[in-house]
Design an enzyme around this catalytic site. Structure first.
Site, short mmCIF file in Angstrom:
data_model
loop_
_atom_site.label_atom_id
_atom_site.label_comp_id
_atom_site.label_asym_id
_atom_site.label_seq_id
_atom_site.Cartn_x
_atom_site.Cartn_y
_atom_site.Cartn_z
N CYS A 197 -6.36 -29.08 3.41
CA CYS A 197 -6.92 -29.02 4.77
C CYS A 197 -6.82 -30.38 5.46
O CYS A 197 -6.53 -30.45 6.66
CB CYS A 197 -8.36 -28.52 4.73
SG CYS A 197 -8.45 -26.78 4.27
N GLU A 239 -11.44 -24.27 7.10
CA GLU A 239 -10.88 -25.27 8.02
C GLU A 239 -9.50 -24.84 8.52
O GLU A 239 -9.16 -24.99 9.69
CB GLU A 239 -10.75 -26.62 7.33
CG GLU A 239 -12.06 -27.24 6.89
CD GLU A 239 -12.48 -26.85 5.47
OE1 GLU A 239 -12.20 -25.71 5.03
OE2 GLU A 239 -13.08 -27.70 4.80
N CYS A 271 -10.89 -30.09 1.57
CA CYS A 271 -9.95 -30.27 0.45
C CYS A 271 -8.68 -30.97 0.93
O CYS A 271 -8.44 -31.11 2.14
CB CYS A 271 -9.62 -28.92 -0.18
SG CYS A 271 -8.34 -27.99 0.70
N ASN A 310 -13.83 -19.09 5.01
CA ASN A 310 -12.86 -18.92 3.91
C ASN A 310 -12.61 -17.44 3.66
O ASN A 310 -13.52 -16.62 3.66
CB ASN A 310 -13.31 -19.65 2.65
CG ASN A 310 -14.70 -19.30 2.17
OD1 ASN A 310 -15.57 -18.97 2.97
ND2 ASN A 310 -14.92 -19.40 0.89
N CYS A 329 -8.77 -21.62 3.21
CA CYS A 329 -10.04 -22.32 3.48
C CYS A 329 -10.48 -22.11 4.93
O CYS A 329 -9.65 -21.88 5.82
CB CYS A 329 -9.86 -23.82 3.27
SG CYS A 329 -9.57 -24.32 1.58
N1 THU Z 1 -13.08 -23.82 0.50
C1 THU Z 1 -13.07 -23.96 1.85
O1 THU Z 1 -13.07 -22.96 2.58
N2 THU Z 1 -13.04 -25.21 2.36
C2 THU Z 1 -13.12 -26.35 1.63
O2 THU Z 1 -13.09 -27.44 2.19
C3 THU Z 1 -13.24 -26.28 0.18
C4 THU Z 1 -13.03 -24.93 -0.43
C5 THU Z 1 -13.18 -22.47 -0.07
C6 THU Z 1 -11.96 -21.97 -0.78
C7 THU Z 1 -12.57 -20.94 -1.72
O3 THU Z 1 -12.72 -19.71 -1.03
C8 THU Z 1 -13.96 -21.48 -2.02
O4 THU Z 1 -14.22 -22.44 -1.01
C9 THU Z 1 -14.09 -22.11 -3.38
O5 THU Z 1 -13.11 -23.04 -3.60
#
Ligand code: THU
Length: 131
Positions: free
Chosen positions: A94, A61, A91, A48, A59
């Site tokens: 994604c 992913e 999420c 992320n 994110c």
């Molecule tokens: N985040 C991800 O990278 N992937 C996910 O599936 C859920 C959320 C990140 C986004 C943000 O930088 C942090 O997690 C908190 O939401």
């Protein structure tokens, strides 16, 4: 890398754990790493990447997805996700982003009690938007 062995699921998750170390997440302090396995056996990692303009955050992913597609890989068999807190299931944005390419792909993440969960992406997102 042996894409279909049982060990490979664990190995893909380990790659995601390693990718998490590059996380840029000074606002949430929540690190996420992803490892995306392509049908040709290549693995693309992502983490992320946050921003002071919060909505610009990407994110893990989708970072892995964009890296893969931009290098010509468009079919995926698995994605493993590692985060600072379990479970970290992908999420909604994604899920929608990934399903466009490979609805049958397996999504691997760790449950609250530390077991690897393996679910089909199309079971995580029913009736996705299609243009
Ligand atoms: N985040 C991800 O990278 N992937 C996910 O599936 C859920 C959320 C990140 C986004 C943000 O930088 C942090 O997690 C908190 O939401």
């Amino acid at each position: 890398y042996a894409p279909n062995s049982k060990a490979s699921v664990t190995r893909l998750f380990e790659i995601a754990e390693k990718a998490k170390e590059y996380s840029y997440s000074p606002y949430s302090n929540f690190r996420v790493g992803a490892a995306l396995l392509c049908e040709n056996g290549k693995v693309y990692t992502g983490t992320n990447v946050e921003n002071a303009s919060f909505g610009a955050t990407v994110c893990a992913e989708r970072v892995a997805l964009v890296k893969a597609v931009s290098e010509g890989c468009k079919t995926f068999t698995k994605i493993a996700i590692s985060a600072d807190k379990n479970p970290c299931s992908p999420c909604g944005i994604c899920r929608q982003s990934l399903i466009e390419f490979s609805p049958e792909m397996q999504v691997i993440y760790m449950s609250q009690d530390g077991c690897l969960v393996n679910v089909n992406l199309k079971d995580l997102l029913l009736n996705n938007f299609v243009l």
